[in-house]
Motif scaffolding. Sequence first.
Motif, PDB file in Angstrom:
ATOM      1  N   VAL A 131      17.194  21.452 -29.699  1.00  0.00           N
ATOM      2  CA  VAL A 131      16.147  21.556 -28.677  1.00  0.00           C
ATOM      3  C   VAL A 131      16.227  20.421 -27.655  1.00  0.00           C
ATOM      4  O   VAL A 131      15.404  20.341 -26.748  1.00  0.00           O
ATOM      5  N   VAL A 132      17.214  19.557 -27.787  1.00  0.00           N
ATOM      6  CA  VAL A 132      17.410  18.462 -26.826  1.00  0.00           C
ATOM      7  C   VAL A 132      18.001  19.022 -25.544  1.00  0.00           C
ATOM      8  O   VAL A 132      18.889  19.889 -25.565  1.00  0.00           O
ATOM      9  N   THR A 133      17.504  18.532 -24.391  1.00  0.00           N
ATOM     10  CA  THR A 133      18.023  18.965 -23.091  1.00  0.00           C
ATOM     11  C   THR A 133      18.459  17.748 -22.288  1.00  0.00           C
ATOM     12  O   THR A 133      18.158  16.601 -22.635  1.00  0.00           O
ATOM     13  N   THR A 134      19.116  18.007 -21.169  1.00  0.00           N
ATOM     14  CA  THR A 134      19.558  16.930 -20.280  1.00  0.00           C
ATOM     15  C   THR A 134      18.381  16.091 -19.809  1.00  0.00           C
ATOM     16  O   THR A 134      18.494  14.868 -19.642  1.00  0.00           O
ATOM     17  N   ASP A 135      17.241  16.731 -19.602  1.00  0.00           N
ATOM     18  CA  ASP A 135      16.063  16.005 -19.105  1.00  0.00           C
ATOM     19  C   ASP A 135      15.614  14.905 -20.063  1.00  0.00           C
ATOM     20  O   ASP A 135      14.946  13.952 -19.642  1.00  0.00           O
ATOM     21  N   ASP A 136      15.941  15.027 -21.340  1.00  0.00           N
ATOM     22  CA  ASP A 136      15.587  13.978 -22.294  1.00  0.00           C
ATOM     23  C   ASP A 136      16.306  12.666 -21.994  1.00  0.00           C
ATOM     24  O   ASP A 136      15.885  11.607 -22.450  1.00  0.00           O
ATOM     25  N   PHE A 137      17.403  12.736 -21.237  1.00  0.00           N
ATOM     26  CA  PHE A 137      18.195  11.555 -20.930  1.00  0.00           C
ATOM     27  C   PHE A 137      18.013  11.082 -19.490  1.00  0.00           C
ATOM     28  O   PHE A 137      18.758  10.224 -19.016  1.00  0.00           O
ATOM     29  N   VAL A 138      17.038  11.664 -18.787  1.00  0.00           N
ATOM     30  CA  VAL A 138      16.762  11.303 -17.397  1.00  0.00           C
ATOM     31  C   VAL A 138      15.330  10.796 -17.290  1.00  0.00           C
ATOM     32  O   VAL A 138      14.404  11.391 -17.856  1.00  0.00           O
ATOM     33  N   PHE A 139      15.129   9.697 -16.552  1.00  0.00           N
ATOM     34  CA  PHE A 139      13.809   9.082 -16.394  1.00  0.00           C
ATOM     35  C   PHE A 139      13.580   8.823 -14.906  1.00  0.00           C
ATOM     36  O   PHE A 139      14.382   8.148 -14.254  1.00  0.00           O
ATOM     37  N   ASN A 140      12.516   9.391 -14.355  1.00  0.00           N
ATOM     38  CA  ASN A 140      12.224   9.183 -12.932  1.00  0.00           C
ATOM     39  C   ASN A 140      11.030   8.263 -12.714  1.00  0.00           C
ATOM     40  O   ASN A 140      10.487   8.189 -11.612  1.00  0.00           O
ATOM     41  N   GLY A 141      10.632   7.563 -13.748  1.00  0.00           N
ATOM     42  CA  GLY A 141       9.466   6.694 -13.647  1.00  0.00           C
ATOM     43  C   GLY A 141       9.629   5.512 -12.710  1.00  0.00           C
ATOM     44  O   GLY A 141       8.640   4.917 -12.277  1.00  0.00           O
ATOM     45  N   LEU A 142      10.867   5.150 -12.385  1.00  0.00           N
ATOM     46  CA  LEU A 142      11.098   4.004 -11.501  1.00  0.00           C
ATOM     47  C   LEU A 142      11.087   4.393 -10.031  1.00  0.00           C
ATOM     48  O   LEU A 142      11.211   3.533  -9.165  1.00  0.00           O
ATOM     49  N   THR A 143      10.951   5.684  -9.734  1.00  0.00           N
ATOM     50  CA  THR A 143      10.983   6.115  -8.339  1.00  0.00           C
ATOM     51  C   THR A 143       9.688   5.798  -7.604  1.00  0.00           C
ATOM     52  O   THR A 143       9.675   5.680  -6.382  1.00  0.00           O
ATOM     53  N   VAL A 144       8.609   5.674  -8.349  1.00  0.00           N
ATOM     54  CA  VAL A 144       7.302   5.372  -7.742  1.00  0.00           C
ATOM     55  C   VAL A 144       6.988   3.896  -7.954  1.00  0.00           C
ATOM     56  O   VAL A 144       6.884   3.442  -9.094  1.00  0.00           O
ATOM     57  N   PRO A 145       6.833   3.112  -6.881  1.00  0.00           N
ATOM     58  CA  PRO A 145       6.562   1.678  -7.048  1.00  0.00           C
ATOM     59  C   PRO A 145       5.202   1.439  -7.682  1.00  0.00           C
ATOM     60  O   PRO A 145       4.222   2.115  -7.343  1.00  0.00           O
ATOM     61  N   PRO A 146       5.117   0.498  -8.610  1.00  0.00           N
ATOM     62  CA  PRO A 146       3.811   0.156  -9.185  1.00  0.00           C
ATOM     63  C   PRO A 146       2.933  -0.548  -8.156  1.00  0.00           C
ATOM     64  O   PRO A 146       3.431  -1.145  -7.199  1.00  0.00           O
ATOM     65  N   GLN A 147       1.632  -0.470  -8.350  1.00  0.00           N
ATOM     66  CA  GLN A 147       0.690  -1.085  -7.418  1.00  0.00           C
ATOM     67  C   GLN A 147       0.753  -2.610  -7.497  1.00  0.00           C
ATOM     68  O   GLN A 147       0.838  -3.179  -8.589  1.00  0.00           O
ATOM     69  N   THR A 148       0.702  -3.257  -6.349  1.00  0.00           N
ATOM     70  CA  THR A 148       0.717  -4.725  -6.321  1.00  0.00           C
ATOM     71  C   THR A 148      -0.591  -5.299  -5.766  1.00  0.00           C
ATOM     72  O   THR A 148      -0.691  -6.507  -5.566  1.00  0.00           O
ATOM     73  N   ASN A 149      -1.582  -4.420  -5.530  1.00  0.00           N
ATOM     74  CA  ASN A 149      -2.869  -4.900  -5.033  1.00  0.00           C
ATOM     75  C   ASN A 149      -3.778  -5.294  -6.183  1.00  0.00           C
ATOM     76  O   ASN A 149      -4.870  -4.770  -6.373  1.00  0.00           O
ATOM     77  N   ASN A 150      -3.291  -6.235  -7.003  1.00  0.00           N
ATOM     78  CA  ASN A 150      -4.066  -6.757  -8.122  1.00  0.00           C
ATOM     79  C   ASN A 150      -4.137  -8.271  -8.007  1.00  0.00           C
ATOM     80  O   ASN A 150      -3.621  -8.862  -7.050  1.00  0.00           O
ATOM     81  N   SER A 151      -4.759  -8.912  -8.976  1.00  0.00           N
ATOM     82  CA  SER A 151      -4.981 -10.349  -8.882  1.00  0.00           C
ATOM     83  C   SER A 151      -3.689 -11.155  -8.886  1.00  0.00           C
ATOM     84  O   SER A 151      -3.658 -12.297  -8.394  1.00  0.00           O
ATOM     85  N   PHE A 152      -2.603 -10.602  -9.425  1.00  0.00           N
ATOM     86  CA  PHE A 152      -1.326 -11.309  -9.452  1.00  0.00           C
ATOM     87  C   PHE A 152      -0.407 -10.911  -8.306  1.00  0.00           C
ATOM     88  O   PHE A 152       0.606 -11.568  -8.069  1.00  0.00           O
ATOM     89  N   GLY A 153      -0.718  -9.826  -7.616  1.00  0.00           N
ATOM     90  CA  GLY A 153       0.134  -9.396  -6.516  1.00  0.00           C
ATOM     91  C   GLY A 153       1.481  -8.885  -6.972  1.00  0.00           C
ATOM     92  O   GLY A 153       2.448  -8.907  -6.204  1.00  0.00           O
ATOM     93  N   ALA A 154       1.553  -8.409  -8.191  1.00  0.00           N
ATOM     94  CA  ALA A 154       2.820  -7.904  -8.726  1.00  0.00           C
ATOM     95  C   ALA A 154       2.521  -6.989  -9.900  1.00  0.00           C
ATOM     96  O   ALA A 154       1.456  -7.065 -10.524  1.00  0.00           O
ATOM     97  N   SER A 155       3.475  -6.115 -10.194  1.00  0.00           N
ATOM     98  CA  SER A 155       3.297  -5.221 -11.325  1.00  0.00           C
ATOM     99  C   SER A 155       4.656  -4.684 -11.752  1.00  0.00           C
ATOM    100  O   SER A 155       5.661  -4.852 -11.059  1.00  0.00           O
ATOM    101  N   ALA A 156       4.660  -4.022 -12.914  1.00  0.00           N
ATOM    102  CA  ALA A 156       5.902  -3.482 -13.472  1.00  0.00           C
ATOM    103  C   ALA A 156       5.664  -2.086 -14.009  1.00  0.00           C
ATOM    104  O   ALA A 156       4.565  -1.762 -14.468  1.00  0.00           O
ATOM    105  N   VAL A 157       6.698  -1.280 -13.959  1.00  0.00           N
ATOM    106  CA  VAL A 157       6.681   0.014 -14.626  1.00  0.00           C
ATOM    107  C   VAL A 157       7.862   0.030 -15.592  1.00  0.00           C
ATOM    108  O   VAL A 157       8.981  -0.328 -15.221  1.00  0.00           O
TER     109      VAL A 157
END
Length: 221
Positions: free
Chosen positions: A59-85
């Motif tokens: 039941v494993v597919t190619t999509d299991d090996f692909v991650f698009n979570g880095l395409t959207v920048p994390p918000q930096t309008n916080n108290s530290f002015g930085a964030s990570a995904v």
Amino acid sequence: MKASISSTIQLVGLPVLILLQLAPLNVNAADADPLADFCVADLTKDLYLNGYPCKKPAVVTTDDFVFNGLTVPPQTNNSFGASAVFGFVGNFPGLNSLGISIARLDFAKGGLIPPHTHPRGSEIIYVVEGSLYAGFVTTHNKLFAKVINKGDVMIFPRGLIHFQLNVGDAPAQAVVSLNSQSAGFQLIANSMFGSNIKDEVLQKTFFLDQKTVHQLEAIFS
């Protein structure tokens, strides 16, 4: 004759035992090596393991090996002015058993990823844009830090406190990789002042009065 053989064994065996006790042990502190081509995490299973159970290969597919979570920048309008995904196994199941993960860091001007640790992984950072003052502190309280610029790479050894500060005149971005599928992320200030440690411990550790401790607890809890 038997006594002689026994004495010889004892004489030979004693130095061997001493050498074994003095010899350094080879301890593997990284994620365990995989025993199959892959073990895509089955996040639906209600099992408590050191890792995740595997999906059936059928039941494993190619999509299991692909991650698009880095395409959207994390918000930096916080108290530290930085964030990570993060691309850890919890949201990128294909990483399960492979001993790697990835993350994207974004910084507003002056933004900071505060001092933190990854208790289960060493980190390598690649600066995509901008200039970062980055470094880590050893267990002997020695600081290794410098300004790293676009295209530069720096490493942070496993479990050591490290940080990144945007010192450029524009937003910055970096990509990091870690040698664990779930390296962990522990902010130092939050761990101290946001975990309900007894006030007296914090007062004596940081030489603070109770009022200041309560103010910091309100910020980091």
